[in-house]
Write a protein that holds these residues in place. Structure first.
Motif, PDB file in Angstrom:
ATOM      1  N   GLU A  77      16.288  -3.150   2.680  1.00  0.00           N
ATOM      2  CA  GLU A  77      17.012  -1.887   1.619  1.00  0.00           C
ATOM      3  C   GLU A  77      15.706  -1.218   1.829  1.00  0.00           C
ATOM      4  N   ASP A  78      15.805   0.648   2.542  1.00  0.00           N
ATOM      5  CA  ASP A  78      14.847   1.380   1.914  1.00  0.00           C
ATOM      6  C   ASP A  78      15.066   1.684   0.969  1.00  0.00           C
ATOM      7  N   ALA A  79      14.786   1.186  -0.008  1.00  0.00           N
ATOM      8  CA  ALA A  79      14.964   1.367  -1.285  1.00  0.00           C
ATOM      9  C   ALA A  79      14.102   2.888  -2.043  1.00  0.00           C
ATOM     10  N   ALA A  80      13.280   3.437  -1.294  1.00  0.00           N
ATOM     11  CA  ALA A  80      12.645   4.223  -1.256  1.00  0.00           C
ATOM     12  C   ALA A  80      12.460   5.402  -2.667  1.00  0.00           C
ATOM     13  N   GLN A  81      13.725   5.488  -1.934  1.00  0.00           N
ATOM     14  CA  GLN A  81      14.283   6.981  -3.112  1.00  0.00           C
ATOM     15  C   GLN A  81      15.473   6.716  -4.155  1.00  0.00           C
ATOM     16  N   ALA A  82      14.901   5.256  -4.904  1.00  0.00           N
ATOM     17  CA  ALA A  82      15.917   4.127  -5.253  1.00  0.00           C
ATOM     18  C   ALA A  82      16.208   3.589  -6.086  1.00  0.00           C
ATOM     19  N   PRO A 142      19.312   0.723   5.739  1.00  0.00           N
ATOM     20  CA  PRO A 142      20.215   1.585   5.519  1.00  0.00           C
ATOM     21  C   PRO A 142      19.547   2.265   4.490  1.00  0.00           C
ATOM     22  N   VAL A 143      19.826   3.375   4.269  1.00  0.00           N
ATOM     23  CA  VAL A 143      18.896   3.968   3.311  1.00  0.00           C
ATOM     24  C   VAL A 143      19.551   4.245   2.139  1.00  0.00           C
ATOM     25  N   ASP A 144      18.981   4.417   0.992  1.00  0.00           N
ATOM     26  CA  ASP A 144      20.216   5.037  -0.754  1.00  0.00           C
ATOM     27  C   ASP A 144      19.626   5.608  -0.644  1.00  0.00           C
ATOM     28  N   SER A 176       0.813  -1.030  -0.083  1.00  0.00           N
ATOM     29  CA  SER A 176       0.466  -0.291   0.090  1.00  0.00           C
ATOM     30  C   SER A 176       1.221   1.278   0.555  1.00  0.00           C
ATOM     31  N   SER A 177       1.790   0.882   0.196  1.00  0.00           N
ATOM     32  CA  SER A 177       3.062   2.822  -0.056  1.00  0.00           C
ATOM     33  C   SER A 177       4.286   1.767   0.457  1.00  0.00           C
ATOM     34  N   GLY A 178       5.210   3.114   0.422  1.00  0.00           N
ATOM     35  CA  GLY A 178       6.824   2.690   0.941  1.00  0.00           C
ATOM     36  C   GLY A 178       6.841   2.352   2.129  1.00  0.00           C
ATOM     37  N   SER A 179       6.370   3.015   3.049  1.00  0.00           N
ATOM     38  CA  SER A 179       5.922   2.826   4.388  1.00  0.00           C
ATOM     39  C   SER A 179       5.453   1.301   4.818  1.00  0.00           C
ATOM     40  N   ASP A 180       4.473   1.007   4.246  1.00  0.00           N
ATOM     41  CA  ASP A 180       4.286   0.066   4.533  1.00  0.00           C
ATOM     42  C   ASP A 180       4.957  -1.621   4.340  1.00  0.00           C
ATOM     43  N   TYR A 239      19.061  10.358   9.255  1.00  0.00           N
ATOM     44  CA  TYR A 239      19.098  11.513   8.423  1.00  0.00           C
ATOM     45  C   TYR A 239      18.340  10.642   6.779  1.00  0.00           C
ATOM     46  N   THR A 240      16.974  10.717   7.514  1.00  0.00           N
ATOM     47  CA  THR A 240      15.866  10.092   6.207  1.00  0.00           C
ATOM     48  C   THR A 240      14.581  10.284   5.955  1.00  0.00           C
ATOM     49  N   PHE A 241      13.962   9.967   5.919  1.00  0.00           N
ATOM     50  CA  PHE A 241      12.605  10.542   5.399  1.00  0.00           C
ATOM     51  C   PHE A 241      11.961   9.371   6.913  1.00  0.00           C
ATOM     52  N   PHE A 242      11.082  10.608   7.246  1.00  0.00           N
ATOM     53  CA  PHE A 242      10.798   9.513   8.379  1.00  0.00           C
ATOM     54  C   PHE A 242      10.179   8.386   8.959  1.00  0.00           C
ATOM     55  N   ALA A 243       9.259   7.875   7.872  1.00  0.00           N
ATOM     56  CA  ALA A 243       8.961   6.504   7.197  1.00  0.00           C
ATOM     57  C   ALA A 243       9.892   5.370   8.284  1.00  0.00           C
ATOM     58  N   THR A 244      11.340   5.431   7.549  1.00  0.00           N
ATOM     59  CA  THR A 244      12.310   4.306   7.540  1.00  0.00           C
ATOM     60  C   THR A 244      12.366   4.362   9.975  1.00  0.00           C
ATOM     61  N   ALA A 245      12.000   4.812  10.377  1.00  0.00           N
ATOM     62  CA  ALA A 245      12.663   5.057  11.860  1.00  0.00           C
ATOM     63  C   ALA A 245      10.937   5.109  12.164  1.00  0.00           C
ATOM     64  N   PHE A 299      10.197  -0.218  -1.417  1.00  0.00           N
ATOM     65  CA  PHE A 299       9.838   1.442  -2.909  1.00  0.00           C
ATOM     66  C   PHE A 299       8.914   1.505  -2.676  1.00  0.00           C
ATOM     67  N   SER A 300       9.194   2.602  -2.950  1.00  0.00           N
ATOM     68  CA  SER A 300       7.214   3.740  -2.832  1.00  0.00           C
ATOM     69  C   SER A 300       6.848   4.464  -4.200  1.00  0.00           C
ATOM     70  N   PHE A 301       5.671   3.853  -4.284  1.00  0.00           N
ATOM     71  CA  PHE A 301       5.234   4.743  -5.133  1.00  0.00           C
ATOM     72  C   PHE A 301       4.493   6.007  -5.885  1.00  0.00           C
ATOM     73  N   PHE A 302       5.508   6.610  -3.949  1.00  0.00           N
ATOM     74  CA  PHE A 302       4.139   8.223  -3.768  1.00  0.00           C
ATOM     75  C   PHE A 302       4.473   9.019  -4.620  1.00  0.00           C
ATOM     76  N   PRO A 303       3.574   9.775  -5.389  1.00  0.00           N
ATOM     77  CA  PRO A 303       3.546  10.063  -6.835  1.00  0.00           C
ATOM     78  C   PRO A 303       4.791  11.532  -6.767  1.00  0.00           C
ATOM     79  N   SER A 304       5.955  11.598  -5.739  1.00  0.00           N
ATOM     80  CA  SER A 304       6.963  12.679  -6.207  1.00  0.00           C
ATOM     81  C   SER A 304       8.035  11.909  -6.214  1.00  0.00           C
ATOM     82  N   LYS A 305       7.916  10.484  -6.307  1.00  0.00           N
ATOM     83  CA  LYS A 305       8.863   9.626  -6.361  1.00  0.00           C
ATOM     84  C   LYS A 305       9.274   9.512  -7.805  1.00  0.00           C
ATOM     85  N   ASN A 306      10.835   8.946  -8.045  1.00  0.00           N
ATOM     86  CA  ASN A 306      10.674   8.775  -9.556  1.00  0.00           C
ATOM     87  C   ASN A 306       9.578   7.854 -10.038  1.00  0.00           C
TER      88      ASN A 306
HETATM   89  C1  LIG Z   1       9.212   7.957   0.513  1.00  0.00           C
HETATM   90  C2  LIG Z   1       9.716   7.772   1.330  1.00  0.00           C
HETATM   91  C3  LIG Z   1       9.291   6.828   2.453  1.00  0.00           C
HETATM   92  C4  LIG Z   1       8.143   6.453   2.414  1.00  0.00           C
HETATM   93  O1  LIG Z   1       6.939   6.104   1.316  1.00  0.00           O
HETATM   94  P1  LIG Z   1       5.409   6.331   1.003  1.00  0.00           P
HETATM   95  O2  LIG Z   1       5.664   5.341  -0.140  1.00  0.00           O
HETATM   96  O3  LIG Z   1       5.554   7.492   0.686  1.00  0.00           O
HETATM   97  O4  LIG Z   1       5.483   5.609   2.264  1.00  0.00           O
HETATM   98  C5  LIG Z   1      10.323   5.278   3.019  1.00  0.00           C
HETATM   99  N1  LIG Z   1      11.819   6.279   3.095  1.00  0.00           N
HETATM  100  C6  LIG Z   1      11.889   6.755   2.017  1.00  0.00           C
HETATM  101  C7  LIG Z   1      14.079   7.357   2.402  1.00  0.00           C
HETATM  102  C8  LIG Z   1      11.483   7.482   1.427  1.00  0.00           C
HETATM  103  O5  LIG Z   1      11.514   8.533   0.672  1.00  0.00           O
END
Ligand SMILES: *Cc1c(COP(=O)(O)O)cnc(C)c1O
Length: 378
Positions: A160-165, A134-136, A62-66, A88-94, A184-191
């Motif tokens: 691996e938090d590859a939400a941006q990668a 680790p976060v990319d 359902s999301s990158g956070s999930d 030093y990452t988006f909040f969702a990681t922690a 990975f995340s498909f949030f609209p502003s991601k790549n």
């Molecule tokens: C965007 C992002 C997430 C969360 O993804 P969502 O789809 O917005 O829940 C998690 N980790 C990192 C590093 C992100 O950039």
């Protein structure tokens, strides 16, 4: 140059204009089918993502956070456990770690890549450590091979938090594909963004893939029989269909971002802002494919510069102004300023510039011109 040039941080409308027909066709198909949750579109999307990431399985969520949450749940992370990650990452990681009642254990970043410093991980491993995340960051892989080696030695999985990668590489291997879980995340502003929330977990492991599939449906298998508690972490058919269409364009968009990055490097060099040390450009570590989810520079007087750029219609963003160890919600962890100096320094010095694929020559030149103007006034 005209000061009429405006530069948004991202221009999703410009991108949509190039794929509107393709996207609307699949949206119509989904509506005609009235099959909205999981189903054939999700299966197809998962196959395409797995292929793109060169990984055996992809499980749409359902999301990158999930994606992060479900991977931690698959490892039975809970109260009393510790999970190592970066502040030093988006909040969702922690946030994912804390939501399960586990303790986020932070390790500082490297100054040049902003990614977790592998040399500082081992000293934080205890008998309570259940995973390393680790976060990319910004679209560049962390030192995943080195981290995986440490994790393996201690029998700990890597998430691996590859939400941006998506599509980033280390040693020719795709982000997320070499460890137990790639998120990975498909949030609209991601790549690679959907038309709403969405995400995916990739894994090479058959058993983990199956566990993730059950977890995303409340742990139900067969239907209405629950061996463990999961959640509703399902991906929508609509999001899957849109992502499948957009994935075919991702390499072109990445090439656009990479050439924008090269152009920025040239322009900053020509303006004399690099040689005199005023602007710190993104550093690409050896053997990496950087996909530039963000192009982040280091500058003095960052906040004043950002305000000046704003007045000149150049949008920028700060990723992230408060490192996670200093967030109010994590006060119970007992951290104080100075605990993670590189993260704290990055939080005050870094600024993300527009790098989206549709950015024009004129717009990029305007960004650098404004920064040079500001610096010459100082
Ligand atoms: C965007 C992002 C997430 C969360 O993804 P969502 O789809 O917005 O829940 C998690 N980790 C990192 C590093 C992100 O950039």
């Amino acid at each position: 140059m005209s000061d009429k040039v405006t530069v948004p941080l991202l221009d999703l409308k410009a991108q949509f204009a190039t794929i509107k027909d393709e996207v609307m066709a699949v949206v119509e198909e989904v509506f005609d089918s009235q099959y909205f949750i999981l189903g054939p579109n999700v299966v197809k999307c998962e196959e395409l993502i797995a292929e793109y990431c060169r990984c055996k399985h992809a499980v749409g969520v359902s999301s990158g956070s999930d994606a992060l949450l479900i991977a931690l749940m698959a490892e039975d992370v809970g109260p009393g456990d510790e999970v190592i990650s970066t502040p030093y990452t988006f909040f969702a990681t922690a946030g994912a770690i804390a939501r399960l009642g586990a303790k986020p254990v932070f390790v500082d970043i490297e100054a040049d890549t902003y990614n977790i410093d592998p040399s500082k991980i081992e000293e934080k491993i205890t008998d309570k450590t259940k995973a390393i995340i680790p976060v990319d960051l910004y679209g560049q892989c962390a030192e995943i091979a080195a981290i995986a080696k440490i994790a393996e030695k201690h029998g700990i999985p890597v998430i691996e938090d590859a939400a941006q990668a998506i599509g980033a590489e280390e040693n020719g291997q795709r982000a997320g594909s070499t460890v137990q879980y790639g998120c990975f995340s498909f949030f609209p502003s991601k790549n690679l963004g959907a038309a709403g929330d969405g995400g995916v977990v990739i894994t090479q492991d058959d058993d983990l893939a199956e566990r993730l599939r059950v977890l995303r449906m409340h742990g139900s298998k067969p239907k209405y029989y629950h061996k463990f508690v999961g959640g509703n972490f399902r991906l929508d058919a609509l999001q899957a269909a849109v992502v499948s269409v957009k994935l075919a364009h991702l390499d072109d968009w990445t090439a656009g971002r990479q050439s924008n990055a090269d152009r920025y490097r040239r322009l900053f060099g020509d303006a004399g802002l690099v040689s005199d040390g005023t602007v710190g450009l993104p550093q690409v570590a050896p053997n990496r494919r950087h996909i530039y989810n963000q192009f982040v520079i280091r500058v003095p007087k960052r906040d004043e510069l950002r305000a000046y750029l704003g007045e000149n219609n150049v949008a920028t963003e700060i990723y992230y102004p408060v490192p996670l160890h200093l967030q109010e919600c994590f006060a119970y962890l007992g951290h104080k300023p100075g605990d993670f100096p590189e993260s704290e320094k990055a939080a005050v010095e870094t600024l993300a510039l527009p790098i989206y694929p549709e950015l024009s020559d004129q717009q990029a030149a305007r960004v650098v011109e404004c920064i040079a103007e500001f610096m010459s006034k100082e």
